[in-house]
Scaffold this motif. Structure first.
Motif, PDB file in Angstrom:
ATOM      1  N   LEU A  25       1.815  18.418  -3.019  1.00  0.00           N
ATOM      2  CA  LEU A  25       0.432  18.868  -2.946  1.00  0.00           C
ATOM      3  C   LEU A  25      -0.456  17.784  -3.536  1.00  0.00           C
ATOM      4  O   LEU A  25      -0.096  17.122  -4.514  1.00  0.00           O
ATOM      5  N   ARG A  26      -1.625  17.636  -2.935  1.00  0.00           N
ATOM      6  CA  ARG A  26      -2.598  16.666  -3.436  1.00  0.00           C
ATOM      7  C   ARG A  26      -3.516  17.343  -4.450  1.00  0.00           C
ATOM      8  O   ARG A  26      -3.605  18.578  -4.490  1.00  0.00           O
ATOM      9  N   PRO A  27      -4.221  16.577  -5.268  1.00  0.00           N
ATOM     10  CA  PRO A  27      -5.189  17.188  -6.189  1.00  0.00           C
ATOM     11  C   PRO A  27      -6.172  18.100  -5.472  1.00  0.00           C
ATOM     12  O   PRO A  27      -6.516  19.170  -5.985  1.00  0.00           O
ATOM     13  N   VAL A  28      -6.598  17.721  -4.281  1.00  0.00           N
ATOM     14  CA  VAL A  28      -7.561  18.540  -3.556  1.00  0.00           C
ATOM     15  C   VAL A  28      -6.956  19.876  -3.159  1.00  0.00           C
ATOM     16  O   VAL A  28      -7.662  20.890  -3.069  1.00  0.00           O
TER      17      VAL A  28
ATOM     18  N   ARG B  41      -7.324  16.562 -12.292  1.00  0.00           N
ATOM     19  CA  ARG B  41      -6.789  15.397 -12.998  1.00  0.00           C
ATOM     20  C   ARG B  41      -6.995  15.536 -14.510  1.00  0.00           C
ATOM     21  O   ARG B  41      -6.122  15.177 -15.310  1.00  0.00           O
ATOM     22  N   ASN B  42      -8.160  16.054 -14.882  1.00  0.00           N
ATOM     23  CA  ASN B  42      -8.438  16.242 -16.308  1.00  0.00           C
ATOM     24  C   ASN B  42      -7.466  17.237 -16.930  1.00  0.00           C
ATOM     25  O   ASN B  42      -7.034  17.064 -18.082  1.00  0.00           O
ATOM     26  N   TYR B  43      -7.149  18.289 -16.198  1.00  0.00           N
ATOM     27  CA  TYR B  43      -6.194  19.281 -16.700  1.00  0.00           C
ATOM     28  C   TYR B  43      -4.813  18.657 -16.895  1.00  0.00           C
ATOM     29  O   TYR B  43      -4.113  18.967 -17.856  1.00  0.00           O
ATOM     30  N   GLU B  44      -4.437  17.778 -15.994  1.00  0.00           N
ATOM     31  CA  GLU B  44      -3.160  17.094 -16.172  1.00  0.00           C
ATOM     32  C   GLU B  44      -3.207  16.192 -17.403  1.00  0.00           C
ATOM     33  O   GLU B  44      -2.277  16.184 -18.216  1.00  0.00           O
TER      34      GLU B  44
ATOM     35  N   PRO C 206       2.975  16.376 -16.105  1.00  0.00           N
ATOM     36  CA  PRO C 206       2.714  15.109 -15.424  1.00  0.00           C
ATOM     37  C   PRO C 206       3.139  15.169 -13.962  1.00  0.00           C
ATOM     38  O   PRO C 206       4.196  15.696 -13.620  1.00  0.00           O
ATOM     39  N   ALA C 207       2.286  14.649 -13.098  1.00  0.00           N
ATOM     40  CA  ALA C 207       2.588  14.635 -11.667  1.00  0.00           C
ATOM     41  C   ALA C 207       3.408  13.397 -11.324  1.00  0.00           C
ATOM     42  O   ALA C 207       3.317  12.359 -11.984  1.00  0.00           O
ATOM     43  N   ARG C 208       4.215  13.538 -10.280  1.00  0.00           N
ATOM     44  CA  ARG C 208       4.923  12.366  -9.773  1.00  0.00           C
ATOM     45  C   ARG C 208       3.921  11.479  -9.057  1.00  0.00           C
ATOM     46  O   ARG C 208       2.971  11.955  -8.456  1.00  0.00           O
ATOM     47  N   ARG C 209       4.088  10.187  -9.155  1.00  0.00           N
ATOM     48  CA  ARG C 209       3.170   9.239  -8.524  1.00  0.00           C
ATOM     49  C   ARG C 209       3.832   8.597  -7.306  1.00  0.00           C
ATOM     50  O   ARG C 209       5.034   8.289  -7.326  1.00  0.00           O
ATOM     51  N   SER C 210       3.040   8.405  -6.270  1.00  0.00           N
ATOM     52  CA  SER C 210       3.516   7.711  -5.082  1.00  0.00           C
ATOM     53  C   SER C 210       3.566   6.212  -5.378  1.00  0.00           C
ATOM     54  O   SER C 210       3.031   5.744  -6.387  1.00  0.00           O
ATOM     55  N   PRO C 211       4.210   5.413  -4.508  1.00  0.00           N
ATOM     56  CA  PRO C 211       4.235   3.961  -4.722  1.00  0.00           C
ATOM     57  C   PRO C 211       2.837   3.360  -4.843  1.00  0.00           C
ATOM     58  O   PRO C 211       2.663   2.304  -5.453  1.00  0.00           O
TER      59      PRO C 211
ATOM     60  N   GLY D 244       0.357   4.943  -6.340  1.00  0.00           N
ATOM     61  CA  GLY D 244      -0.282   5.499  -7.525  1.00  0.00           C
ATOM     62  C   GLY D 244      -0.952   6.843  -7.330  1.00  0.00           C
ATOM     63  O   GLY D 244      -1.595   7.347  -8.253  1.00  0.00           O
ATOM     64  N   TYR D 245      -0.818   7.457  -6.156  1.00  0.00           N
ATOM     65  CA  TYR D 245      -1.441   8.759  -5.910  1.00  0.00           C
ATOM     66  C   TYR D 245      -0.608   9.864  -6.566  1.00  0.00           C
ATOM     67  O   TYR D 245       0.633   9.819  -6.541  1.00  0.00           O
ATOM     68  N   ARG D 246      -1.301  10.861  -7.100  1.00  0.00           N
ATOM     69  CA  ARG D 246      -0.609  11.993  -7.708  1.00  0.00           C
ATOM     70  C   ARG D 246      -0.001  12.892  -6.629  1.00  0.00           C
ATOM     71  O   ARG D 246      -0.670  13.212  -5.642  1.00  0.00           O
ATOM     72  N   ALA D 247       1.228  13.327  -6.874  1.00  0.00           N
ATOM     73  CA  ALA D 247       1.900  14.263  -5.970  1.00  0.00           C
ATOM     74  C   ALA D 247       2.300  15.496  -6.776  1.00  0.00           C
ATOM     75  O   ALA D 247       3.199  15.442  -7.620  1.00  0.00           O
TER      76      ALA D 247
END
Length: 235
Positions: free
Chosen positions: A6-9, A23-26, A33-38, A40-43
């Motif tokens: 899932l994306r932040p949106v 993002r602030n809540y994270e 913590p969210a997993r990051r894509s190569p 740098g996007y949050r997943a």
């Protein structure tokens, strides 16, 4: 837990939030913590979505700070700490209910004294309430009581209204109410000209406690769902 990304949106849209809020809540530890894509996007995962639901459901009943601390504790693996915070919230609600009940009982029992006992000196009033005279003087300094002084002796003389206020203050102190808040309530009684006009205020107070209790239940249900799904989020 579902491994769907899932994306932040996606998390934001469900609650009408901005993606920055997610993002602030994270960053605050409310979401794990969210997993990051190569790139740098949050997943995020379904677990993150449930964590956010739990937090937002807890806020109305427990407040932002406590709801934050609860989720931080869960995400840190300290479930006992999270449950302690929930217990404390319910204990405070119970105390608030007891205070309201004490206020209601005190107001209900505040009948005017008989004409022969309309005025009282500090000693007899203290004995009537089961407190020390020094306690009545302390309440006076805090603005709870406003006795007049006898012109000849200088002694404090408590009128029927003063006795009413002392009875109410005594009940509220037994319920754990702090002196400044008692002073504010007594000021309302004096301004309103008696206790009857406060009935609407007390009804509103009880309604707010009821809504808070229901909000606590709703928040606990969402937190329970998060715990049962497993606080370790897929990554």
């Amino acid at each position: 837990m579902s491994s769907a990304q899932l994306r932040p949106v996606d998390l934001a849209r469900e609650h009408g939030l901005s993606t920055q809020a997610v993002r602030n809540y994270e960053d605050a530890g409310i979401l794990p913590p969210a997993r990051r894509s190569p790139h740098g996007y949050r997943a995020y995962s379904a677990g993150h979505a449930q964590a956010l639901r739990a937090f937002l459901a807890l806020v109305p009943g427990f407040g932002h700070a406590t709801a934050t601390a609860i989720l931080q504790a869960v995400n840190a693996g300290d479930v006992d700490r999270a449950l302690e915070l929930i217990d404390a919230g319910h204990a405070q609600l119970r105390q608030d209910r007891q205070t309201l009940t004490a206020v209601e009982h005190a107001l209900r029992d505040l009948a005017d004294p008989e004409p022969a006992t309309r005025a009282s000196f500090v000693g007899p009033l203290a004995r009537r309430l089961g407190v020390r005279p020094a306690t009545l003087r302390k309440w006076e300094r805090a603005g709870l009581l406003e006795p007049r002084r006898d012109r000849t002796t200088g002694y404090r003389v408590y009128s029927a209204a003063d006795i009413r206020d002392a009875q109410l203050a005594h009940q509220l102190r037994r319920g754990g109410y702090p002196l400044p808040r008692i002073a504010l309530l007594l000021d309302q009684v004096r301004t309103a000209g008696g206790v009857e006009p406060l009935e609407a205020t007390l009804a509103d107070w009880r309604g707010r406690l009821t809504r808070r209790g229901c909000a606590m239940l709703a928040g606990a249900a969402q937190l329970h769902a998060y715990l049962m799904a497993g606080s370790a989020v897929d990554g």
